[in-house]
Design an enzyme around this catalytic site. Structure first.
Site, mmCIF file in Angstrom:
data_model
loop_
_atom_site.group_PDB
_atom_site.id
_atom_site.type_symbol
_atom_site.label_atom_id
_atom_site.label_comp_id
_atom_site.label_asym_id
_atom_site.label_seq_id
_atom_site.Cartn_x
_atom_site.Cartn_y
_atom_site.Cartn_z
ATOM 1 N N GLU A 101 8.990 -13.849 9.756
ATOM 2 C CA GLU A 101 9.526 -12.722 10.068
ATOM 3 C C GLU A 101 11.157 -12.557 10.131
ATOM 4 O O GLU A 101 11.600 -13.682 10.718
ATOM 5 C CB GLU A 101 9.002 -12.322 11.202
ATOM 6 N N LYS A 118 5.757 -2.835 9.613
ATOM 7 C CA LYS A 118 5.196 -3.318 10.804
ATOM 8 C C LYS A 118 4.947 -2.052 11.378
ATOM 9 O O LYS A 118 5.570 -0.891 11.552
ATOM 10 C CB LYS A 118 5.966 -4.072 11.657
ATOM 11 N N CYS A 137 4.162 -10.619 12.758
ATOM 12 C CA CYS A 137 4.322 -11.136 14.405
ATOM 13 C C CYS A 137 3.187 -10.372 15.267
ATOM 14 O O CYS A 137 1.802 -10.858 15.272
ATOM 15 C CB CYS A 137 5.598 -10.966 14.737
#
Length: 546
Positions: free
Chosen positions: A311, A372, A418
């Site tokens: 990331e 995300k 994440c």
């Protein structure tokens, strides 16, 4: 008129007694954090949960029970989330005033999620029924943490069973049916009743009053039932490990790159060129090793090579988004790979930042973009009621949710960035199930602490729940690969720049949990609560008949 001395003494003694009880609840809550990753000291639950249960059983008002549960939760979350302070310390010169708040603030927000089940438990009759109700309500409210802001289901108690190694492999297999929430329910029930059985047996030997299980027969029944449940769970685990086999095509050969870039360098935009070159060199080395592996292993001859960068791999967003030359460079250094999965910030058409992952084709073209969807509260997302500007520019824009990429010559992959991997039952596109999961993350914010290990346990549990292999690229570590049983294939430990070459196995058959999601653990919670209340109602009817 001045009150008599004995009134003042009585009031003072009550305050001291209340403070002692509050300190006790905070203390046993903090001790409970020892059961969570990375310590996994499960026996502590046999001490702390019965003590909490005893206070709830003796409570005469819902306020008394709520305070006990809330203080217990505050201690638990403060201790287990201590590492959040590390993220603030990276920018301490700017946010020094905020240092005490991450752990304490999160604990304060989460404490009502343990206060509420304690208070509601007073609906059930004191004793075993109230404890059964409490276990169901605890798990129900724990599951409800997905609705707090953008969601914060971090550290469910069931993750305590994800012990590193083969022991954990066996203990977490029931998650394929009941998910991590079902594991939480079983742990709370087991801790309350088995812990109380042990403590009541000790009291009986000391000729003291037994609280929950007053007779040896009742204690033996609890132990026998617990042994039956544990034995059944272990049998089911071993059955799954030995009877459920991977099927279908192999996963790719994952080349997982861990650059080990200190977060201070990324935040300060220091040495972006050197960081970029570090990733290029590691990628070239990893792809070359993967090609040699294909040549020497006939079973892998047709497996595609895919490399993963973490990331927000390096400082700046425009290098990948606006520079075809940079993307071509990446794929040139990774020549021989069918795709590169790269974590990067980007700007959307509304000039909003997005935390994204890009899939690059061999020619450097962008095959797919995933944004995300679950943003970190107070990190990437700022609740609108917060008057202070904590998150730069008010936070990022969120993506639409889980996707499956069908890249040329690569088995279908589900990208996860994440924090998204902690959401049980919400990591794959149910209409288009992937063959493997790619999780890119940057745990460098949290230092070499419990935080990255707690995050890692979530990755492992998602592998078991979905029956899918997972490749995880982390900036500073821990980069790892799991198969569909949650068994570790390979890893790079914290604080090391290195590359990992892992041939991912095929996926397992779609699990029961993957079919129905969190419905089963949710149903089990309601069964516990209704059983406690219905039994209580029957007892009340018998009493009135007499």
């Amino acid at each position: 008129m001045k009150r008599p001395a004995f009134f003042r003494a009585s009031s003072s003694e009550k305050r001291r007694s209340a403070l002692r009880r509050a300190a006790l609840m905070l203390g046993i809550g903090a001790l409970t954090a020892l059961a969570l990753p990375p310590v996994h000291f499960l026996p502590i639950l046999l001490f702390t949960f019965p003590m909490l249960g005893r206070v709830i059983n003796r409570a005469t008002t819902w306020k008394e029970a709520a305070w006990a549960g809330g203080l217990f939760g505050f201690g638990l979350y403060t201790a287990s989330l201590y590492w959040l302070v590390n993220a603030v310390m990276i920018r301490a010169e700017e946010f020094w005033w905020f240092v005490p708040f991450p752990s304490l603030g999160c604990a304060l927000i989460l404490a009502p999620m343990t206060a509420a089940p304690a208070a509601l438990s007073l609906l059930a009759r004191p004793g075993p029924r109230r404890m059964i109700f409490f276990a169901g309500a605890w798990t129900l409210f724990d599951m409800g943490r997905v609705f707090l802001f953008s969601g914060f289901p971090w550290n469910p108690l069931g993750s305590s069973l994800a012990i590193p190694g083969h022991v954990g492999d066996v203990l977490i297999q029931p998650a394929a049916w009941i998910g991590v929430d079902g594991l939480t329910l079983l742990l709370v029930l087991g801790a309350l009743f088995c812990g109380e059985a042990l403590q009541d047996a000790w009291r009986a030997r000391q000729e003291k009053q037994c609280v929950l299980l007053p007779t040896p027969t009742s204690r033996w029944r609890v132990v026998a039932l617990a042994a039956l449940i544990v034995g059944g769970g272990l049998s089911a685990s071993l059955f799954r490990l030995h009877s459920v086999h991977p099927s279908g095509e192999n996963g790719p050969i994952a080349v997982i790159v861990q650059g080990n870039v200190p977060e201070t360098e990324k935040v300060g935009h220091q040495n972006p060129r050197d960081i970029f070159l570090r990733y290029l060199r590691l990628t070239a080395s990893g792809v070359l090793q993967a090609q040699k592996l294909k040549q020497t292993t006939p079973a892998l001859a047709s497996s595609p090579i895919v490399f993963l960068w973490p990331e927000t791999s390096f400082p700046g967003y425009d290098l990948l988004q606006d520079s075809p030359r940079a993307r071509q460079l990446i794929m040139a250094w990774g020549a021989g790979a069918e795709a590169g999965i790269i974590g990067a910030l980007r700007l959307d058409t509304d000039n909003r930042y997005r935390n994204s992952v890009l899939a690059l084709a061999p020619d450097g073209g962008i095959e797919a973009v995933y944004d995300k969807a679950r943003l970190v509260p107070f990190g990437e997302y700022q609740p609108p009621f917060i008057p202070l500007q904590i998150v730069p520019q008010g936070g990022m824009a969120a993506g639409p949710g889980p996707q499956t990429w069908h890249l040329p010559n690569v088995p279908g992959v589900g990208p996860l960035i994440c924090y998204e991997v902690i959401f049980s039952g919400a990591v794959v596109d149910e209409k288009d199930r992937p063959r493997w999961l790619a999780n890119v993350t940057n745990d460098g914010w949290f230092g070499n602490s419990a935080g990255p290990r707690q995050h890692l346990s979530s990755v492992r549990l998602r592998a078991v729940e979905e029956g899918l292999p997972v490749a995880r690229a982390a900036n500073t570590g821990i980069s790892i690969a799991y198969d569909g049983y949650g068994h570790e294939l390979k890893r790079i430990n914290w604080g090391k720049a290195d590359v990992l070459i892992v041939p991912l196995p095929p996926a397992l058959k779609k699990t029961f949990f993957a079919h129905i999601g969190r419905i089963l653990p949710l149903t089990l919670c309601f069964i516990c609560m209704f059983f406690a209340l219905i039994t209580y109602q029957k007892d009340m009817k018998r009493t009135f008949k007499r």
